[in-house]
Design a protein around this motif. Structure first.
Motif, mmCIF file in Angstrom:
data_model
loop_
_atom_site.group_PDB
_atom_site.id
_atom_site.type_symbol
_atom_site.label_atom_id
_atom_site.label_comp_id
_atom_site.label_asym_id
_atom_site.label_seq_id
_atom_site.Cartn_x
_atom_site.Cartn_y
_atom_site.Cartn_z
ATOM 1 N N UNK A 142 25.432 38.552 -0.753
ATOM 2 C CA UNK A 142 24.390 39.528 -1.069
ATOM 3 C C UNK A 142 24.935 40.948 -1.009
ATOM 4 N N UNK A 143 25.711 41.270 0.033
ATOM 5 C CA UNK A 143 26.234 42.622 0.190
ATOM 6 C C UNK A 143 27.280 42.951 -0.877
ATOM 7 N N UNK A 144 28.087 41.962 -1.233
ATOM 8 C CA UNK A 144 29.065 42.174 -2.298
ATOM 9 C C UNK A 144 28.350 42.500 -3.609
ATOM 10 N N UNK A 145 27.290 41.743 -3.919
ATOM 11 C CA UNK A 145 26.550 41.955 -5.161
ATOM 12 C C UNK A 145 25.837 43.302 -5.164
ATOM 13 N N UNK A 146 25.247 43.655 -4.032
ATOM 14 C CA UNK A 146 24.540 44.934 -3.927
ATOM 15 C C UNK A 146 25.505 46.098 -4.116
ATOM 16 N N UNK A 147 26.678 46.006 -3.511
ATOM 17 C CA UNK A 147 27.645 47.081 -3.631
ATOM 18 C C UNK A 147 28.128 47.305 -5.051
ATOM 19 N N UNK A 148 28.261 46.233 -5.815
ATOM 20 C CA UNK A 148 28.777 46.329 -7.182
ATOM 21 C C UNK A 148 27.679 46.600 -8.209
ATOM 22 N N UNK A 149 26.413 46.468 -7.835
ATOM 23 C CA UNK A 149 25.312 46.500 -8.791
ATOM 24 C C UNK A 149 25.232 47.774 -9.631
ATOM 25 N N UNK A 150 25.379 48.980 -9.093
ATOM 26 C CA UNK A 150 25.294 50.166 -9.959
ATOM 27 C C UNK A 150 26.313 50.146 -11.096
ATOM 28 N N UNK A 151 27.516 49.693 -10.820
ATOM 29 C CA UNK A 151 28.532 49.601 -11.870
ATOM 30 C C UNK A 151 28.157 48.539 -12.891
ATOM 31 N N UNK A 152 27.550 47.445 -12.428
ATOM 32 C CA UNK A 152 27.138 46.361 -13.315
ATOM 33 C C UNK A 152 26.000 46.814 -14.228
ATOM 34 N N UNK A 153 25.075 47.581 -13.686
ATOM 35 C CA UNK A 153 23.964 48.109 -14.493
ATOM 36 C C UNK A 153 24.496 49.049 -15.568
ATOM 37 N N UNK A 154 25.467 49.885 -15.225
ATOM 38 C CA UNK A 154 26.073 50.779 -16.214
ATOM 39 C C UNK A 154 26.722 49.981 -17.345
ATOM 40 N N UNK A 155 27.414 48.905 -17.001
ATOM 41 C CA UNK A 155 28.053 48.075 -18.022
ATOM 42 C C UNK A 155 27.016 47.406 -18.903
#
Length: 216
Positions: A142-155
């Motif tokens: 969960x924490x790994x996904x949350x940390x990467x989420x802003x970059x994923x949304x930009x992509x």
């Protein structure tokens, strides 16, 4: 149908540390994450499906369906080097603190991510690490996904130009869309996760898929 590596392959990751947490703290962490799962899923979806119910099915069907409907689209499958063990812990804390629906997890995450972990091999401590997540811990995914989420949304936002999208299952990211849109967007994604999360995209392990025609 064509699938090829984006670059020539080479020997990598000769040493891969594996973090193993004791079962007692894992039990507590599982309870906290389970109680917060609805808020976590709502924040991550639809881009990140690694925490979703039937996430693997949603991921495979959505990517396949979009490619079948658009034969001129490509799919770039990325590989992030040692994602769980090397992600900057502050990335997850920054997102939790700035997201109202997840802010209640900030103190919990800061507490379990604060310790510096000893690194050992065959019973001998050879170093320490103050970054990354512990694999096998219910909180790590969960924490790994949350940390990467802003970059994923930009992509995902970038790939939507021309009708594409981005979907991920944990650290496996699939960017789908027109070649002229997707390839630059993946490059920017690699820069974003490097700056925010201290993560590196392994270009030698990334792949490009195209149903028809010549690969870009």
């Amino acid at each position: 149908t064509q699938t090829v590596p984006m670059h020539k392959t080479s020997a990598q990751d000769a040493i891969r540390p594996i973090g193993i947490r004791h079962s007692w703290p894992r039990l507590f962490h599982k309870e906290v994450i389970s109680q917060s799962k609805p808020e976590i899923r709502e924040f991550l979806e639809p881009q990140q499906l690694g925490q979703s119910q039937a996430g693997a099915a949603k991921l495979s069907h959505s990517v396949r369906g979009l490619l079948e409907a658009n034969p001129d689209f490509i799919c770039v499958s990325t590989d992030i080097k040692n994602c769980y063990n090397e992600q900057n812990r502050a990335a997850a804390l920054d997102v939790l603190e700035s997201t109202e629906s997840l802010s209640h997890l900030t103190t919990f995450a800061a507490t379990i991510l604060a310790p510096v972990s000893a690194l050992e091999s065959r019973g001998e401590v050879w170093g320490s690490s103050g970054t990354g997540k512990v694999q096998g811990d219910p909180a790590s995914g969960a924490l790994q996904a949350v940390g990467m989420q802003p970059s994923l949304v930009e992509l995902d936002t970038a790939c939507q130009e021309g009708g594409g999208m981005t979907r991920a299952g944990a650290d496996d990211v699939f960017a789908v869309g027109l070649p002229r849109v997707v390839l630059p967007a993946v490059q920017r994604f690699s820069e974003s996760i490097r700056e925010r999360c201290n993560l590196e995209l392994q270009w030698t392990k990334c792949k490009v898929y195209l149903r028809e025609g010549d690969l870009p």
